[in-house]
Enzyme design. Sequence first.
Site: not given
Ligand code: NAI
Length: 410
Positions: A161-162, A181, A264, A269, A292, A294-295
């Site tokens: 997603h991100i 990915d 971030d 933390e 932290h 980001g969101g």
């Molecule tokens: P998502 O689940 O939509 O995307 C994650 C992607 O990573 C997927 O496409 C998955 O196939 C891929 N992936 C998983 N393991 C992998 C690996 N070993 N090598 C390569 N690709 C791999 O998750 P989303 O929503 O995009 O979130 C991504 C990250 O951002 C998460 O860690 C989440 O916790 C973090 N996050 C941080 C926030 C903040 O405030 N800083 C807020 C929201 C999310």
Amino acid sequence: MAKLSLSKEKIKVVLLEGVHPDAEKLFRADGYDNIHTYRSTPHDDELREILSDTHILGIRSRTQLKGQNLEACDKLMAVGTFCIGTNQVDLETCKNQGIPVFNAPFSNTRSVAELVMAEIILLLRGIPEKNAKAHRGEWQKSAVNSNETRGKTLGIVGFGHIGSQLCILAEAMGMNVKYCDIENKLPLGNSEAVGSLAELLPQVDVLSVHVPDTELTRQMIGAKELALLPEGSFLVNAARGHIVVIEDLVNALRSGHLHGAAIDVFPEEPASNQHPFTSPLTEFDNVILTPHIGGSTQEAQVNIANEVADKLIKYSNNGSTSSAVNFPEVSLPALHPDLTRVMHIHANKPGMLEQINHAFSSQKINIAAMYLQTSGDVGYVIMDVNCESSDPIVNRLKDIEGTIRVRVLH
Ligand code: NAI
């Protein structure tokens, strides 16, 4: 066991921890008016008193719905965590008690992508260092190591997603995007999928990680990976703290191999804003450090309020459990006005369906539609039938051994 059929006016909705007011608005617009909101979470006895007759509970990250607190929930029907995480809830016990839990995992996608895009621009211009120096009275007017984003290559690890949202923003700024990915992800725009992380690293000006915290991703970016990044490149981590080995990042910054970073999330933390933040990265002017967030935007809070309230209302109104984190997922059509919907949550064991069917057929009640989903130990079957909610058949269903909960809508 909870009462079988409740009107919307009787369903008690409790929203704790200052959940965004849009959630309450959505409930009210749908006809719920027994809504109680709290700016924070009351303590122990007071909290349990509130929980004891709550049907729908909305919390954020601080309310612990476990142990005694969960035991106090005699009538709880569904829980919404108005945030991303669900660690604060005992999901397994909720599931075994027939209580689905909903969250909003992707409501802040855009917020994270925007922050990362902004950081990429600032890093490429050397702004973090210039800003830090200006705060100390130093004037660093220079174009050395100050670059536009246009034509630079952004490497994205994790095109979910991100990652994919960031790709769209970065391409709009004229960047080339390459990503890797573990899943096969369709390229967006002109982006290009690369076979592996090792292949991606040498090709990028900025690397941004957007993977979840898993065994595979923990310490994914260490000394070896940082060395594969080109001299003068940048690293962004707004995903999870354990993905980057901080000690190795410190070395790469100290040697000048990396020209900067934006971080971030951290392996450790502070537990709250009252606790101090310490990190070996604080010594670097060319590193953007954010707590932290980001969101954390108003827009994300609004999205979360709407998404979670919507899921709770759908469950309450028609039994749908789509995207529940701990429960069999069923997406149900609207109930036909001439029918009654009976929802039976039970232990997932052989013979359950047979007994449920028998309960209806023995009373000559026609089942117009039936939906079933199971998840681990729990099964969820929904039947649209030609009978009244007060029909004795409904009470019979709860006598079937292994029944966790029966709910009726009509
Ligand atoms: P998502 O689940 O939509 O995307 C994650 C992607 O990573 C997927 O496409 C998955 O196939 C891929 N992936 C998983 N393991 C992998 C690996 N070993 N090598 C390569 N690709 C791999 O998750 P989303 O929503 O995009 O979130 C991504 C990250 O951002 C998460 O860690 C989440 O916790 C973090 N996050 C941080 C926030 C903040 O405030 N800083 C807020 C929201 C999310």
